[in-house]
Design a protein around this motif. Structure first.
Motif, mmCIF file in Angstrom:
data_model
loop_
_atom_site.group_PDB
_atom_site.id
_atom_site.type_symbol
_atom_site.label_atom_id
_atom_site.label_comp_id
_atom_site.label_asym_id
_atom_site.label_seq_id
_atom_site.Cartn_x
_atom_site.Cartn_y
_atom_site.Cartn_z
ATOM 1 N N ARG A 170 1.202 -0.639 0.064
ATOM 2 C CA ARG A 170 -0.273 0.528 0.075
ATOM 3 C C ARG A 170 1.139 1.403 -0.205
ATOM 4 O O ARG A 170 0.826 1.835 -0.794
ATOM 5 C CB ARG A 170 -0.442 0.275 0.865
ATOM 6 N N THR A 171 1.656 1.285 0.631
ATOM 7 C CA THR A 171 2.514 3.113 1.049
ATOM 8 C C THR A 171 3.695 2.819 -0.248
ATOM 9 O O THR A 171 3.712 4.019 -0.921
ATOM 10 C CB THR A 171 4.116 2.145 1.949
ATOM 11 N N CYS A 172 3.798 1.619 -1.100
ATOM 12 C CA CYS A 172 4.401 1.942 -2.744
ATOM 13 C C CYS A 172 3.484 2.506 -3.663
ATOM 14 O O CYS A 172 3.729 2.903 -4.557
ATOM 15 C CB CYS A 172 5.241 0.606 -3.334
ATOM 16 N N ASP A 173 2.184 1.829 -3.712
ATOM 17 C CA ASP A 173 0.888 2.515 -3.977
ATOM 18 C C ASP A 173 0.640 3.962 -4.259
ATOM 19 O O ASP A 173 0.862 4.733 -5.222
ATOM 20 C CB ASP A 173 -0.233 1.442 -3.818
ATOM 21 N N GLU A 174 0.557 4.280 -2.596
ATOM 22 C CA GLU A 174 0.444 5.611 -2.178
ATOM 23 C C GLU A 174 1.644 6.527 -3.166
ATOM 24 O O GLU A 174 1.189 8.251 -3.045
ATOM 25 C CB GLU A 174 0.166 5.486 -1.008
ATOM 26 N N LEU A 175 3.086 6.262 -2.830
ATOM 27 C CA LEU A 175 3.791 6.892 -3.145
ATOM 28 C C LEU A 175 3.987 7.608 -4.561
ATOM 29 O O LEU A 175 4.586 7.990 -5.011
ATOM 30 C CB LEU A 175 5.182 6.348 -2.884
ATOM 31 N N ILE A 176 3.453 6.522 -5.730
ATOM 32 C CA ILE A 176 3.407 6.391 -6.598
ATOM 33 C C ILE A 176 2.013 7.848 -6.914
ATOM 34 O O ILE A 176 2.390 8.107 -7.813
ATOM 35 C CB ILE A 176 3.200 5.733 -7.385
ATOM 36 N N LYS A 177 1.499 6.933 -6.308
ATOM 37 C CA LYS A 177 0.008 8.521 -6.728
ATOM 38 C C LYS A 177 0.772 9.827 -5.886
ATOM 39 O O LYS A 177 0.016 11.120 -7.057
ATOM 40 C CB LYS A 177 -1.452 8.033 -6.096
ATOM 41 N N ALA A 178 1.275 9.636 -4.972
ATOM 42 C CA ALA A 178 0.946 10.772 -4.785
ATOM 43 C C ALA A 178 2.400 11.820 -4.930
ATOM 44 O O ALA A 178 2.889 13.118 -5.331
ATOM 45 C CB ALA A 178 2.001 10.742 -2.925
ATOM 46 N N LEU A 179 3.705 11.225 -5.663
ATOM 47 C CA LEU A 179 5.128 11.385 -6.640
ATOM 48 C C LEU A 179 3.972 12.411 -7.660
ATOM 49 O O LEU A 179 4.741 13.200 -8.383
ATOM 50 C CB LEU A 179 5.289 10.386 -6.731
ATOM 51 N N TYR A 180 3.011 11.397 -8.566
ATOM 52 C CA TYR A 180 2.448 11.928 -9.963
ATOM 53 C C TYR A 180 1.576 13.080 -9.787
ATOM 54 O O TYR A 180 1.518 14.196 -10.525
ATOM 55 C CB TYR A 180 1.908 10.599 -10.433
ATOM 56 N N LYS A 181 0.994 12.985 -8.655
ATOM 57 C CA LYS A 181 -0.023 14.599 -8.153
ATOM 58 C C LYS A 181 1.246 15.475 -8.250
ATOM 59 O O LYS A 181 0.176 16.442 -8.645
ATOM 60 C CB LYS A 181 -0.563 14.144 -6.469
ATOM 61 N N ALA A 182 1.969 15.236 -7.503
ATOM 62 C CA ALA A 182 2.907 16.300 -7.534
ATOM 63 C C ALA A 182 3.427 16.951 -8.283
ATOM 64 O O ALA A 182 3.782 18.194 -9.152
ATOM 65 C CB ALA A 182 3.763 16.410 -5.994
ATOM 66 N N GLY A 183 4.166 15.920 -9.672
ATOM 67 C CA GLY A 183 4.535 16.083 -10.420
ATOM 68 C C GLY A 183 3.968 16.727 -11.613
ATOM 69 O O GLY A 183 4.967 17.739 -12.083
ATOM 70 N N TYR A 184 2.992 17.030 -11.642
ATOM 71 C CA TYR A 184 2.314 17.342 -12.360
ATOM 72 C C TYR A 184 1.338 18.703 -12.115
ATOM 73 O O TYR A 184 0.830 18.938 -13.269
ATOM 74 C CB TYR A 184 1.511 15.973 -13.477
ATOM 75 N N ASP A 185 1.675 19.021 -10.383
ATOM 76 C CA ASP A 185 0.857 20.309 -10.736
ATOM 77 C C ASP A 185 1.829 21.462 -11.048
ATOM 78 O O ASP A 185 2.693 20.862 -10.017
ATOM 79 C CB ASP A 185 0.518 20.415 -8.385
ATOM 80 N N ARG A 186 0.731 22.057 -11.357
ATOM 81 C CA ARG A 186 2.023 23.108 -11.704
ATOM 82 C C ARG A 186 2.347 24.047 -10.797
ATOM 83 O O ARG A 186 3.214 25.099 -10.895
ATOM 84 C CB ARG A 186 0.821 24.182 -13.403
ATOM 85 N N GLU A 187 1.472 23.973 -9.182
ATOM 86 C CA GLU A 187 1.360 25.143 -8.611
ATOM 87 C C GLU A 187 3.058 24.706 -7.855
ATOM 88 O O GLU A 187 3.700 25.541 -6.879
ATOM 89 C CB GLU A 187 0.744 25.175 -7.399
ATOM 90 N N ILE A 188 3.453 23.420 -8.165
ATOM 91 C CA ILE A 188 4.316 23.127 -7.348
ATOM 92 C C ILE A 188 5.758 23.263 -8.013
ATOM 93 O O ILE A 188 6.127 22.449 -9.182
ATOM 94 C CB ILE A 188 3.949 21.198 -7.125
#
Length: 260
Positions: free
Chosen positions: A31-49
């Motif tokens: 579960r940790t790995c799945d959530e890390l992947i989702k969080a990384l892509y969430k942050a990685g393609y957020d123009r405000e970050i």
């Protein structure tokens, strides 16, 4: 987006992704790995970050790799070995924002691999780096070995994996495994400072630079993919299980009696 194993926070344009399993030394499960992947892509393609920090909760550990209590021949999630490691490592490399490892304690095993793959690593004087795979009946047959050799040099990488020694934050800086080592109570401020400085730079130039840096090691993704299948077969052997059993039973493993 709700997370069970992570904390996610944005601080002045810098996304902090924190493994929140301090009772497990921030060891990751499926579960940790799945959530890390989702969080990384969430942050990685957020123009405000503009930058991403990968961290671990608590004082004791950044991350100590796979949770051995969830490992019996295979881990508890999806992926070749029960952990989607190829996807997690790819996410760190592929997102167009620099990922900074904030290492405040142990960066051991798979946690050491994460710190190696991150674009930058900032550690405290309480940090401890090292590998444990050959002591635990495991190995990282991809970025954790091949890319580590690129970062610290082949001879040093072989030392790290073959001997499974521990290295201080200052030693990590000296070998090129970390960028800077600061006092523990200054770590968060220093990490945030680096993140905010990156946020002031051209995001497109940064994204192109990251792609360019990664280009000549892109082939290692193929090595990792093939290697994980070999690792899956290894995890099914008595030799590998001896490492897990010895760890759980708090004794020294005897691998050679199982080697064929």
């Amino acid at each position: 987006m709700d997370f069970e194993d992570l904390l996610y926070e944005v601080r002045n344009g810098v996304a902090w992704i924190m493994i929140n399993r301090p009772e497990k030394m921030n060891a990751f499960r499926g579960r940790t790995c799945d959530e890390l992947i989702k969080a990384l892509y969430k942050a990685g393609y957020d123009r405000e970050i503009g930058a991403i920090v990968l961290a671990g909760a608590g004082e004791r550990a950044f991350c100590t790799g796979g949770d051995q209590s969830e490992h019996d021949g295979q881990y508890d999630g999806r992926g070749t070995i029960g952990l989607p490691m190829e996807e997690l490592h790819a996410a760190i490399r592929d997102v167009p924002k620099p990922v900074i490892a904030r290492v405040q304690g142990y960066a051991i095993g798979g946690g050491n691999v994460l710190a190696t793959i991150c674009d930058l690593t900032i550690c405290s004087d309480k940090a401890v780096f090292g590998q444990v795979g050959p002591k635990m009946g495991s190995v990282d047959p991809g970025y954790g070995t091949a890319y580590l050799a690129r970062v610290v040099g082949e001879k040093k990488a072989r030392e790290i994996w073959y001997l499974c020694r521990r290295y201080s934050g200052a030693e990590a800086v000296e070998m090129g495994l970390a960028n800077i080592c600061v006092p523990q109570d200054e770590l968060d401020a220093e990490v945030q400072k680096w993140g905010e400085e990156i946020c002031e730079r051209s995001p497109t130039a940064i994204a192109i630079a990251k792609r360019s840096f990664n280009m000549d090691t892109a082939h290692q993704a193929g090595i990792a993919g093939m290697g994980m299948y070999a690792l899956k077969l290894y995890y099914e052997t008595d030799e590998s299980r001896e490492g897990v059993n010895a760890f759980l039973e708090k004794r020294k493993p005897d691998f050679r009696k199982h080697a064929k």
